[in-house]
Design an enzyme around this catalytic site. Structure first.
Site, mmCIF file in Angstrom:
data_model
loop_
_atom_site.group_PDB
_atom_site.id
_atom_site.type_symbol
_atom_site.label_atom_id
_atom_site.label_comp_id
_atom_site.label_asym_id
_atom_site.label_seq_id
_atom_site.Cartn_x
_atom_site.Cartn_y
_atom_site.Cartn_z
ATOM 1 N N ALA A 1 0.868 -1.058 0.112
ATOM 2 C CA ALA A 1 0.022 -0.005 -0.128
ATOM 3 C C ALA A 1 0.774 1.086 0.054
ATOM 4 O O ALA A 1 2.285 1.105 0.230
ATOM 5 C CB ALA A 1 -0.868 0.035 1.203
ATOM 6 N N LYS A 2 0.266 2.195 -0.415
ATOM 7 C CA LYS A 2 0.954 3.519 -0.137
ATOM 8 C C LYS A 2 0.123 4.658 0.075
ATOM 9 O O LYS A 2 -1.196 4.520 -0.566
ATOM 10 C CB LYS A 2 1.989 3.755 -1.269
#
Length: 419
Positions: free
Chosen positions: A106-107
């Protein structure tokens, strides 16, 4: 058509295509492996100190949840956009799978220059971002961490905001927190230490004497400064460093502890010395043993790759090398050993995993235990990469990414279509 665009996302797609061709992944399977499961865009309004209202755009991309919750940093930078965040989430997936963590990638990020905010404004923006993300994150859904422009304090604000809405303290919602707020010893230094540890592995394998070796570090933030300090302690002469304000070069070696103290006091290396000022454009191509790009994406392009005069490239940053540059480095791999980003800078997410585990168990380790476990995992992943690269006669990046993509692909095939 896709919601994601930009040079960084295009780069992630090109890298994946190389791996998919190498692994002979069918065309109809590729989009499911590559495309993010979920992307969230939010507006984050805050009151400025002058009484006005400002609205900032925030993002969070969760690449896949097949192996467990997603995991990834949150970046505050003016350059942040959805395509960049998606690319970083994809790379995080391959990174976590390569080192064997039970995470998808994720980011997140906000398009803002954090230096333009007062501390009160930064707190307001941090809390508002987390408030908007609460429906989409959780300790077993998506766990945040710091990245460029964020730090332990921002993570503490994230954790506190989430905890207030849950009615109890939930330390495991973020990693990279202060130790006093449920963080782990060694997390802040983990990425830079991992870069230095793997660099030492390659130096030993290639017969490079650390007491006679030289290094340059592009990017003197948390990762670059800690990597430089660890190399300095090994006896390596760090002859040049740079950050967003400029560069310094001293052939006899820089005083890294003194430079770190200066950067901590002044926010950058600017003003440290007028005599040592150097052109930042030339830092990466200085003659040396080790080059550590530890700043932004895409700094090693084809021109830089052709002019590198080093023996090791240790990618402390995410995506510092363009696909065009990779073609050149692949041809030069007998003279330059590449430690690819998804391995080289994975010490941060490894120790973030340790922090998450400790928070869930409420049982905390000593720093020596954290470091021992970190290096053990990095060494195991390094050995796997080297063995695969030698077995299949492929580039190190190809070998590392293939291990990660293979693991994600296998999990998706086993579980079925939904995760």
């Amino acid at each position: 058509m896709t919601a994601y665009s930009g040079p960084v996302f295009d780069m992630a797609v090109k890298q994946f295509t190389v791996i998919a061709d190498y692994l002979s992944i069918p065309e109809d399977v590729r989009p499911r492996l590559l495309m993010p499961k979920r992307a969230v865009t939010v507006s984050c309004p805050i009151h400025r100190d002058d009484g006005t209202t400002a609205v900032f755009e925030g993002y969070r991309v969760q690449h896949h949840l097949t192996l467990g919750p997603t995991k990834g940093g949150t970046r505050f930078a003016a350059s942040v956009d959805l395509g960049e965040v998606a690319a970083l989430a994809i790379w995080m997936s391959w990174k976590c799978a390569l080192v064997g963590l039970p995470y998808g990638g994720a980011k997140g990020g906000i398009g803002v220059d954090p230096s333009s905010l007062s501390k009160r404004e930064l707190e307001a923006l941090s809390r508002r971002y987390m408030q908007e993300m609460i429906p989409f994150v959780g300790p077993h859904t998506d766990v945040m961490a710091p990245d460029m422009g964020t730090n332990e304090q921002v993570m503490a604000w994230f954790m506190d905001t989430y905890s207030m809405y849950q009615g109890r303290t939930v330390t495991e919602i973020v990693t990279g927190k202060p130790v006093s707020a449920g963080g782990t010893l060694g997390r802040r230094e983990a990425t830079g230490r991992g870069v230095a540890h793997l660099t030492r592995r390659v130096m030993n394998d290639r017969g490079i004497d650390s007491n006679r070796a030289t290094a340059v570090v592009q990017g003197f933030g948390n990762v670059g400064s800690i990597a430089a300090l660890e190399l300095h302690r090994m006896g390596v002469k760090v002859i040049a460093v740079s950050d967003h304000t400029g560069a310094l070069h001293r052939p006899a070696g820089l005083d890294i502890p003194g430079l770190i103290d200066h950067a901590a006091a002044h926010g950058s290396i600017a003003g440290y010395s007028n005599e040592l000022v150097f052109d930042p454009e030339d830092v990466l191509t200085l003659p040396c043993d080790v080059v550590i790009p530890a700043a932004m994406e895409r700094v090693i392009d084809a021109r830089v790759a052709a002019n590198l005069r080093c023996r090791i490239v240790a990618e402390g940053a995410n995506g510092p090398t363009t696909p065009e540059a990779d073609l050149i480095l692949e041809r030069r791999q007998d003279e330059i050993f590449l430690i690819p980003d998804i391995l080289c800078n994975s010490g941060g997410v490894v120790v973030s995993y340790f922090e998450w585990v400790q928070d869930l168990q409420q049982l905390f380790w000593e720093e020596e235990e954290v470091m021992r476990r970190e290096y053990q995992i990095l060494d195991r992943a390094f050995d796997r990469m080297v063995m695969r690269a030698a077995r299949d006669k492929v580039f190190n990046r190809t070998a590392a990414m293939a291990i990660g993509v293979d693991r994600v692909r296998g999990a998706k095939e086993t579980r079925g279509l939904f995760p």
